[in-house]
Design an enzyme around this catalytic site. Structure first.
Site: not given
Lengths: 110, 135, 102
Positions: A108-110
């Site tokens: 769930g990275c940015v």
């Protein structure tokens, strides 16, 4: 594409993340950072080392929101904000710093 | 802006033998990153995911049990364990990992995440959710 | 003439262990592997079926799978033997056939 570090060729995935966590070294980190256009400073190392310790303990990379909060707690409020982290890692602190730290792409990275 | 929903992930499979436990954990972490109100329930063999002292060296698989300790950082602070399922397996709260979170509203006091609840209590909690995911 | 039965499902999730024990003859060996190792825990709702079968069936459990799941040996039903991979191979060769219950 593999990266060359100290005469050794290290396998990476299509996004440039190290295929083999155990092949990471400070030299490898410097090379990975260079490929991202980042010149590693003490401040960069602080975050990269923090990520490695976090992964060692929990077996996952933190999401950026978690990273920001945890950095603030460990290294002080002036560093625990996304402005500071984005200045160090312009293409996303979790994503770019994880890559340099030799960790898998964060969940769930940015 | 988006409305915060109450999401509950229900885990009823043992770890390692199937991929359900790890898949659930990954989805929970992704969901938590989107600032939803996430809780987890462990029932039936799902209880076994929380046993302490897991060591996967001999079976060549990733030991993901330490990841449950990161749930507090991801603001997943409500972890319900069904009492009946625990007892059916001869287990007690003491056999499970000690999972905690820091309560921001109380000067970061460390609090227990796991709550042992009866089936009927859990049924009531499930009725309060907007979305339920089973693994 | 003996058979080694392996069981790899948890008895509280599937009825694999029950099916195995219903059809395993006296003198057989049962080896619990993967999620099957939960069948070796004492004090569960299903411990009784193993304890009852023990008078004429030998029970084994794979140590690596126990460790992976955080199960200490003192949590096992008395009389269940812990084996490693080499022990698994020995059991397979000592018996005339292996039946893998899934």
């Amino acid at each position: 594409m593999p990266i060359e570090v100290g005469g050794k060729s290290l396998e990476t995935d299509e996004e440039g993340y190290l295929a083999n966590l155990s092949e990471w070294s400070e030299e490898a980190a410097t090379a990975l950072a260079e490929a991202e256009g980042i010149d590693m400073s003490t401040n960069h190392w602080e975050v990269v080392n923090f990520l490695r310790e976090y992964y060692e303990e929990y077996q996952i990379a933190p999401a950026v929101r978690v990273l920001t909060k945890a950095i603030g707690k460990k290294l002080g409020k002036d560093k625990g904000n996304s402005k500071y982290l984005y200045e160090l890692f312009p293409y996303g602190p979790a994503k770019q710093a994880c890559k340099i730290a030799g960790l898998p792409k964060p969940t769930g990275c940015v | 802006m988006s409305v915060t929903k109450k999401l509950m992930y229900i885990n009823r499979r043992a770890p390692y033998g199937t991929i359900y436990a790890w898949e659930s954990l990954e989805v929970v972490l992704i969901g938590a990153a989107f600032e939803q109100d996430v809780s987890m329930a462990f029932i039936d063999d799902g209880i076994y995911q929380l046993l302490k002292g897991q060591d996967t060296n001999d079976i060549g698989m990733k030991n993901f049990s330490p990841t449950y300790s990161a749930l507090g950082d991801f603001e997943v602070t409500q972890i319900f364990v069904e009492k009946e399922s625990l007892e059916a397996r001869g287990l007690a709260l003491d056999d499970l990992m000690h999972l905690t979170y820091e309560d921001e509203d109380e000067d970061y006091a460390e609090k227990d995440s796991i709550k042992v609840v009866s089936s009927s209590e859990l049924a009531d909690i499930m009725e309060q959710q907007d979305v339920l995911y089973n693994f | 003439m003996a058979t080694l039965h392996t069981v790899n499902k948890s008895p509280t999730d599937r009825n694999t262990l029950e099916a195995c024990l219903r059809l395993a003859k006296g003198g057989s060996s049962v080896l619990m592997i993967e999620d099957g190792v939960y069948g070796a825990l004492k004090g569960t709702q299903k411990s009784g079926i193993v304890e009852d079968a023990m008078k004429d069936i030998k029970f084994y459990v794979l140590g690596g799978d126990l460790k992976a799941r955080g199960i200490e040996e003192n949590k096992l039903i008395d009389g269940v033997n812990v084996v490693d991979y080499a022990g698994f191979v020995n059991l397979a060769t000592e018996n005339d056939r292996v039946q893998s219950w899934l």
